[in-house]
Scaffold this motif. Structure first.
Motif, PDB file in Angstrom:
ATOM      1  N   SER A  39     -13.464  11.390   9.344  1.00  0.00           N
ATOM      2  CA  SER A  39     -12.474  12.313   9.000  1.00  0.00           C
ATOM      3  C   SER A  39     -11.790  11.867   7.594  1.00  0.00           C
ATOM      4  CB  SER A  39     -11.482  12.697  10.194  1.00  0.00           C
ATOM      5  OG  SER A  39     -10.725  11.407  10.422  1.00  0.00           O
ATOM      6  N   TYR A  40     -11.779  10.615   7.356  1.00  0.00           N
ATOM      7  CA  TYR A  40     -11.233  10.270   6.213  1.00  0.00           C
ATOM      8  C   TYR A  40     -12.028  10.906   4.977  1.00  0.00           C
ATOM      9  CZ  TYR A  40      -9.412   7.091   2.473  1.00  0.00           C
ATOM     10  OH  TYR A  40      -8.503   6.448   1.465  1.00  0.00           O
ATOM     11  N   TYR A  41     -13.274  11.132   4.955  1.00  0.00           N
ATOM     12  CA  TYR A  41     -14.053  11.863   4.018  1.00  0.00           C
ATOM     13  C   TYR A  41     -14.143  13.459   4.148  1.00  0.00           C
ATOM     14  CZ  TYR A  41     -15.307   6.974   4.058  1.00  0.00           C
ATOM     15  OH  TYR A  41     -15.233   5.650   4.175  1.00  0.00           O
ATOM     16  N   LYS A  42     -13.346  13.945   4.919  1.00  0.00           N
ATOM     17  CA  LYS A  42     -13.315  15.449   4.959  1.00  0.00           C
ATOM     18  C   LYS A  42     -13.095  16.193   3.900  1.00  0.00           C
ATOM     19  CE  LYS A  42     -11.309  18.985   7.962  1.00  0.00           C
ATOM     20  NZ  LYS A  42     -10.766  19.719   6.756  1.00  0.00           N
ATOM     21  N   THR A  54     -25.070  20.243   1.173  1.00  0.00           N
ATOM     22  CA  THR A  54     -24.723  20.158   2.630  1.00  0.00           C
ATOM     23  C   THR A  54     -24.513  18.612   2.883  1.00  0.00           C
ATOM     24  OG1 THR A  54     -26.234  21.691   3.505  1.00  0.00           O
ATOM     25  CG2 THR A  54     -25.582  20.132   5.097  1.00  0.00           C
ATOM     26  N   VAL A  55     -23.374  18.341   3.660  1.00  0.00           N
ATOM     27  CA  VAL A  55     -22.751  16.842   4.111  1.00  0.00           C
ATOM     28  C   VAL A  55     -22.832  16.678   5.406  1.00  0.00           C
ATOM     29  CG1 VAL A  55     -20.971  15.068   3.431  1.00  0.00           C
ATOM     30  CG2 VAL A  55     -21.610  17.168   1.678  1.00  0.00           C
ATOM     31  N   ILE A  56     -23.225  15.489   5.590  1.00  0.00           N
ATOM     32  CA  ILE A  56     -23.107  15.026   7.219  1.00  0.00           C
ATOM     33  C   ILE A  56     -22.404  13.558   7.025  1.00  0.00           C
ATOM     34  CG2 ILE A  56     -24.364  14.012   9.208  1.00  0.00           C
ATOM     35  CD1 ILE A  56     -26.378  16.078   8.663  1.00  0.00           C
ATOM     36  N   THR A  57     -21.316  13.597   7.755  1.00  0.00           N
ATOM     37  CA  THR A  57     -20.539  12.301   8.019  1.00  0.00           C
ATOM     38  C   THR A  57     -20.646  12.011   9.614  1.00  0.00           C
ATOM     39  OG1 THR A  57     -18.326  13.373   8.514  1.00  0.00           O
ATOM     40  CG2 THR A  57     -18.789  13.097   6.172  1.00  0.00           C
ATOM     41  N   VAL A 170      -3.133  -4.687  12.828  1.00  0.00           N
ATOM     42  CA  VAL A 170      -3.017  -5.806  11.948  1.00  0.00           C
ATOM     43  C   VAL A 170      -3.382  -4.971  10.194  1.00  0.00           C
ATOM     44  CG1 VAL A 170      -4.419  -7.606  10.858  1.00  0.00           C
ATOM     45  CG2 VAL A 170      -4.224  -7.433  13.186  1.00  0.00           C
ATOM     46  N   THR A 171      -4.303  -4.246  10.207  1.00  0.00           N
ATOM     47  CA  THR A 171      -4.587  -3.613   8.765  1.00  0.00           C
ATOM     48  C   THR A 171      -4.223  -2.113   8.981  1.00  0.00           C
ATOM     49  OG1 THR A 171      -6.894  -3.294   9.441  1.00  0.00           O
ATOM     50  CG2 THR A 171      -6.039  -5.196   8.463  1.00  0.00           C
ATOM     51  N   GLY A 172      -4.046  -1.332  10.033  1.00  0.00           N
ATOM     52  CA  GLY A 172      -3.835  -0.046   9.756  1.00  0.00           C
ATOM     53  C   GLY A 172      -5.072   0.804   9.926  1.00  0.00           C
ATOM     54  N   MET A 173      -6.393   0.044   9.970  1.00  0.00           N
ATOM     55  CA  MET A 173      -7.540   0.531  10.278  1.00  0.00           C
ATOM     56  C   MET A 173      -7.814   0.660  11.686  1.00  0.00           C
ATOM     57  SD  MET A 173      -7.830   0.910   7.040  1.00  0.00           S
ATOM     58  CE  MET A 173      -9.386   1.516   6.991  1.00  0.00           C
ATOM     59  N   GLU A 263      -7.183  12.718  -1.970  1.00  0.00           N
ATOM     60  CA  GLU A 263      -7.106  14.159  -2.916  1.00  0.00           C
ATOM     61  C   GLU A 263      -6.582  13.635  -4.292  1.00  0.00           C
ATOM     62  OE1 GLU A 263      -7.135  18.228  -3.059  1.00  0.00           O
ATOM     63  OE2 GLU A 263      -7.780  16.943  -1.580  1.00  0.00           O
ATOM     64  N   LYS A 264      -6.016  12.623  -4.609  1.00  0.00           N
ATOM     65  CA  LYS A 264      -5.481  12.466  -5.825  1.00  0.00           C
ATOM     66  C   LYS A 264      -6.853  12.237  -6.992  1.00  0.00           C
ATOM     67  CE  LYS A 264      -5.203   7.469  -5.228  1.00  0.00           C
ATOM     68  NZ  LYS A 264      -4.122   6.274  -5.194  1.00  0.00           N
ATOM     69  N   SER A 265      -7.965  12.197  -6.305  1.00  0.00           N
ATOM     70  CA  SER A 265      -9.118  11.836  -7.130  1.00  0.00           C
ATOM     71  C   SER A 265      -9.939  12.904  -7.474  1.00  0.00           C
ATOM     72  CB  SER A 265      -9.923  10.717  -6.584  1.00  0.00           C
ATOM     73  OG  SER A 265      -9.148   9.339  -6.513  1.00  0.00           O
TER      74      SER A 265
END
Length: 279
Positions: A39-42, A54-57, A170-173, A263-265
């Protein structure tokens, strides 16, 4: 956008999402970073799809929607994410989009794992974003010893205590299955990284003979330039183009390891990525 499941050769299912573009002749597969849900790449995927591709994640086994049991029971390791999960996605695309070009974008470990998938030999283009070796001695100063401590003390203790790596604490991931985390620790202590751990017959990096764009980022502390160049060199059969992004060039305060897909990019960096996908 629709979500679906793909069965792997190891009989487990991974969850993927398709961003369908009308009359598309290219399918872009995005292979995620460690502990990052698809979902990070949505937003980026919607942007690319709106441009006619077409994109597949997908989520690796044990991550996000592909975590279909207690994480302690997940037995996948880090190499399985490439040779089993990514491989299953590429096979799916080949079957369901037989006339389309397949382009493959790997972010961080996603780019590291591409050479473990035999189907990657058939893709038309590879884009590596901040894909690097994680060997601890590639860093300098305090961070070098902090990484040594992570791989040898902190992470092993947490894995033994919880039965998985509680990365969220630990990292939030996303939390990592125990075998993924253990193998990752092993790779990061080896000067040859994953190449020192895996059988040569299961490595396809040198055989990938396709245009490849490798992107590094000036303020990326997780993937310094020399780490990126080390891994890029493993794709020795590819026709390589190197791009180095600096926040100042885009009027940004920072990009970092994850900012490329934020989004900033959108205004400038996403256009550059799109050009490389289409090139």
């Amino acid at each position: 956008m629709s979500m679906f499941q793909i069965k792997t050769d190891k009989e487990h299912f991974i969850t993927a999402t398709i961003f369908e573009a009308k009359d598309s002749h290219t399918v872009l597969v995005i292979s995620s970073a460690t502990g990052v849900k698809q979902s990070y790449y949505k937003r980026f995927s919607e942007f690319v799809s709106a441009s006619g591709i077409t994109v597949i994640t997908f989520d690796y086994s044990g991550i996000g929607h592909s975590l279909q049991e207690a994480i302690k029971r997940n037995n996948s390791n880090a190499a399985d994410w490439g040779r089993t999960d990514l491989e299953a996605v590429l096979k799916y695309v080949k079957i369901h989009y037989p006339t389309s070009k397949i382009n493959l974008l790997g972010h961080s470990i996603g780019g590291q794992l591409i050479g473990l998938s035999v189907s990657a030999l058939k893709v038309s283009k590879v884009i590596l974003v901040a894909a690097q070796t994680g060997y601890w001695k590639f860093w300098t100063g305090f961070i070098r010893y902090r990484m040594w401590a992570n791989w040898n003390i902190v992470f092993p203790v947490l894995i033994n205590l919880f039965g998985y790596l509680p990365s969220k604490k630990v990292t939030g991931m996303e939390n990592l299955p125990k075998n993924v985390a253990k193998q990752w620790c092993k790779w990061c202590m080896d000067p040859d990284y994953l190449f020192g751990d895996l059988d040569e017959k299961d490595l396809y990096y040198e055989q990938i003979a396709t245009p490849l764009t490798s992107i590094s980022i000036e303020d990326d502390h997780f993937a310094p330039v020399k780490n990126v160049e080390w891994l890029t060199g493993k794709y020795s059969g590819a026709t390589v183009k190197r791009l180095h992004l600096s926040p100042q060039d885009f009027g940004m305060k920072q990009i970092g390891h994850f900012g490329v897909f934020q989004e900033k990019s959108r205004a400038k960096i996403w256009e550059i990525l799109l050009q490389e996908i289409e090139r």
